[in-house]
Design a protein around this motif. Structure first.
Motif, PDB file in Angstrom:
ATOM      1  N   CYS A  90      -2.996   9.380   1.041  1.00 37.54           N
ATOM      2  CA  CYS A  90      -2.776   8.536   1.980  1.00 37.54           C
ATOM      3  C   CYS A  90      -2.802   9.540   3.286  1.00 37.54           C
ATOM      4  N   GLY A  92      -2.830   7.513   6.206  1.00 38.94           N
ATOM      5  CA  GLY A  92      -2.224   6.812   7.349  1.00 38.94           C
ATOM      6  C   GLY A  92      -1.445   7.302   8.513  1.00 38.94           C
ATOM      7  N   THR A  93      -1.045   6.826   9.385  1.00 39.33           N
ATOM      8  CA  THR A  93      -0.169   7.624  10.652  1.00 39.33           C
ATOM      9  C   THR A  93       1.269   8.154   9.993  1.00 39.33           C
ATOM     10  N   ALA A  94       1.818   7.129   9.517  1.00 39.80           N
ATOM     11  CA  ALA A  94       3.119   7.566   8.805  1.00 39.80           C
ATOM     12  C   ALA A  94       3.098   9.036   7.939  1.00 39.80           C
ATOM     13  N   CYS A  95       2.091   8.777   7.107  1.00 34.96           N
ATOM     14  CA  CYS A  95       1.772   9.986   6.171  1.00 34.96           C
ATOM     15  C   CYS A  95       1.118  11.303   6.859  1.00 34.96           C
ATOM     16  N   CYS A 131      -2.987   3.549   4.548  1.00 30.44           N
ATOM     17  CA  CYS A 131      -1.747   3.184   4.239  1.00 30.44           C
ATOM     18  C   CYS A 131      -1.729   2.530   2.815  1.00 30.44           C
ATOM     19  N   ILE A 132      -0.907   3.165   1.884  1.00 26.73           N
ATOM     20  CA  ILE A 132      -0.900   2.474   0.497  1.00 26.73           C
ATOM     21  C   ILE A 132       0.441   1.577   0.512  1.00 26.73           C
ATOM     22  N   GLY A 133       1.173   1.567   1.566  1.00 27.90           N
ATOM     23  CA  GLY A 133       2.392   0.598   1.741  1.00 27.90           C
ATOM     24  C   GLY A 133       3.676   1.023   1.318  1.00 27.90           C
ATOM     25  N   CYS A 134       3.760   2.340   1.181  1.00 28.98           N
ATOM     26  CA  CYS A 134       5.311   3.164   0.849  1.00 28.98           C
ATOM     27  C   CYS A 134       5.462   4.064   2.162  1.00 28.98           C
ATOM     28  N   CYS A 135       5.241   3.869   3.181  1.00 26.39           N
ATOM     29  CA  CYS A 135       5.443   4.695   4.411  1.00 26.39           C
ATOM     30  C   CYS A 135       6.564   5.606   4.527  1.00 26.39           C
ATOM     31  N   VAL A 140       2.313  10.516   0.820  1.00 30.39           N
ATOM     32  CA  VAL A 140       2.381   9.924  -0.516  1.00 30.39           C
ATOM     33  C   VAL A 140       0.853  10.300  -1.059  1.00 30.39           C
TER      34      VAL A 140
HETATM   35  S1  FES Z   1       0.938   5.430   5.949  1.00 36.01           S
HETATM   36 FE1  FES Z   1       0.891   6.265   3.994  1.00 36.01          FE
HETATM   37  S2  FES Z   1       1.995   4.860   2.970  1.00 36.01           S
HETATM   38 FE2  FES Z   1       1.788   4.013   4.960  1.00 36.01          FE
END
Ligand code: FES
Length: 164
Positions: A90, A92-95, A131-135, A140
């Motif tokens: 992932c 995504g931003t949080a990761c 994002c795979i939904g477990c930010c 992840v």
């Molecule tokens: S940003 Fe990685 S799981 Fe949401």
């Protein structure tokens, strides 16, 4: 068709009896089920082998160009051989803020492949995903259906070794 199987360029053995099972028995040779048939073929081979798509084209009387169009429209389908294990990292931003880039670099250097690549032994394919939904568990990685959260670069090798 009888029990004919052929080997194509990637070395993959195509079992046409098995394809008949998917196309005729599971999905009733119904054009409306094209996407589900493609999903079933991809589940079987981990990608969509061209001979299987040509065969499907004949069986359903759908032009190959149309099947190709559908296969390339959806990002979940792959026309290239993929590894037995799909590693989705992932980005995504949080990761990302929790170190996904370092984890990704560690995977790339451990396996000697780049994003989107497959190892020579076809053991792994690496793909970046959003994002795979477990930010909250970031960074992840998902390997096949298994989630590995709060992954640290020095744990990567051990995690990868769990997958043959
Ligand atoms: S940003 Fe990685 S799981 Fe949401």
């Amino acid at each position: 068709m009888s029990t004919i199987s052929t080997q194509h360029d990637s070395g993959e053995q195509i079992d046409y009896l098995e394809l008949d099972q998917i196309i005729e028995t599971d999905f009733h040779e119904d054009k409306e089920n094209l996407i589900m048939i493609l999903q079933a073929i991809q589940r079987r081979y981990n990608y969509l082998p061209k001979p299987a798509l040509l065969y499907l084209s004949q069986k359903l009387s759908i032009p190959y160009s149309r099947i190709y169009e559908v296969s390339t429209f959806y990002s979940t389908f792959s026309l290239e051989p993929r590894g037995r294990n799909i590693i989705s990292i992932c980005t995504g931003t949080a990761c990302h803020v929790r170190g996904a880039e370092r984890a990704k670099e560690q995977i790339e250097s451990t396996l000697n492949i780049k994003d989107g690549g497959t190892t020579e032994d076809q053991r792994y394919t690496l793909e970046s995903v959003r994002c795979i939904g477990c930010c909250s568990l970031g960074p992840v990685i998902k390997i096949n259906e298994d989630m590995h959260g709060r992954i640290k670069p020095d744990e990567i090798k051990k995690v990868l070794n769990q997958y043959e």
